[in-house]
Design an enzyme around this catalytic site. Sequence first.
Site, PDB file in Angstrom:
ATOM      1  N   GLY A  45       0.841  -1.193   0.000  1.00 36.71           N
ATOM      2  CA  GLY A  45       0.000   0.000   0.000  1.00 36.71           C
ATOM      3  C   GLY A  45       0.878   1.246   0.000  1.00 36.71           C
ATOM      4  CD  GLN A  50       3.333   5.887   2.581  1.00 34.48           C
ATOM      5  OE1 GLN A  50       2.363   5.355   2.061  1.00 34.48           O
ATOM      6  NE2 GLN A  50       4.254   5.201   3.227  1.00 34.48           N
ATOM      7  CB  CYS A 102       4.843   2.602   7.623  1.00 33.51           C
ATOM      8  SG  CYS A 102       4.432   4.060   6.651  1.00 33.51           S
ATOM      9  CG  LEU A 103       6.713   1.043   1.751  1.00 28.45           C
ATOM     10  CD1 LEU A 103       6.237   1.264   0.322  1.00 28.45           C
ATOM     11  CD2 LEU A 103       7.812  -0.006   1.798  1.00 28.45           C
ATOM     12  CG  HIS A 144      -0.946   1.521   7.127  1.00 25.98           C
ATOM     13  ND1 HIS A 144      -0.072   1.099   8.110  1.00 25.98           N
ATOM     14  CD2 HIS A 144      -0.225   2.346   6.321  1.00 25.98           C
ATOM     15  CE1 HIS A 144       1.111   1.660   7.906  1.00 25.98           C
ATOM     16  NE2 HIS A 144       1.044   2.418   6.825  1.00 25.98           N
ATOM     17  CD  GLU A 145      -1.164   2.566   2.544  1.00 25.71           C
ATOM     18  OE1 GLU A 145      -0.722   3.721   2.429  1.00 25.71           O
ATOM     19  OE2 GLU A 145      -0.459   1.622   2.957  1.00 25.71           O
ATOM     20  CG  HIS A 148       0.004   7.079   5.140  1.00 23.15           C
ATOM     21  ND1 HIS A 148       1.101   7.632   5.765  1.00 23.15           N
ATOM     22  CD2 HIS A 148       0.269   5.758   5.037  1.00 23.15           C
ATOM     23  CE1 HIS A 148       1.980   6.665   6.032  1.00 23.15           C
ATOM     24  NE2 HIS A 148       1.503   5.526   5.613  1.00 23.15           N
TER      25      HIS A 148
HETATM   26 ZN    ZN Z   1       2.407   3.676   5.791  1.00 27.32          ZN
END
Ligand code: ZN
Length: 189
Positions: A45, A50, A102-103, A144-145, A148
């Site tokens: 995701g 991000q 998380c990236l 989660h996304e 963001h």
């Molecule tokens: Zn994330």
Amino acid sequence: MVLPIHVYGDPVLRERTRPVTANSPELQQLLDDMLETMHAASGIGLAAPQVGRRERVFVVDLTPMKEELEAEGEILPPMPMFFINPEILWTSNTRCSMEEGCLSIPEIREVVERPEAVRIRYLDRQFQPQELEAHGMLARVIQHEYDHLEGVLFIDRISAFRRQLLKRRLREIARGQVSAEYPLALSRV
Ligand code: ZN
């Protein structure tokens, strides 16, 4: 094009996003770039902040774990999925705990408790309105996304005790003392 991923400590991850007002070649390009960036980083995701953008969009691709999830009985829509101007309409009272990463916060994984299921309304890549009830892993990634897009990170949802244990490492990451196997946008190095 693979874009560098913005990392914890970067203010862009804490800003609220802006709804997309129209479909455009620029939007389609962003969605392509986000998908390519997520794949290059082996993520499932990725949300616009991000990659340093303010559009209210995220992408999800559970293909790498499709067989495993389907063996567990999860029913998945065709992947990848593009969520434009998403709105969570409902969350289940039933909650469950799952480990998340998380990236934008490399190396850190923590167990997070969230609703097991969600109902979400969004525009797909063709700008068609969609409504979906998601369970299990898909519900997890969507939440989660979605967070963001609201400037919320998964570490905001862990216990104060766990966060205290991570405090030092997070401070280092925010200072740019971090590396990953994908390009990072480090503003403070
Ligand atoms: Zn994330």
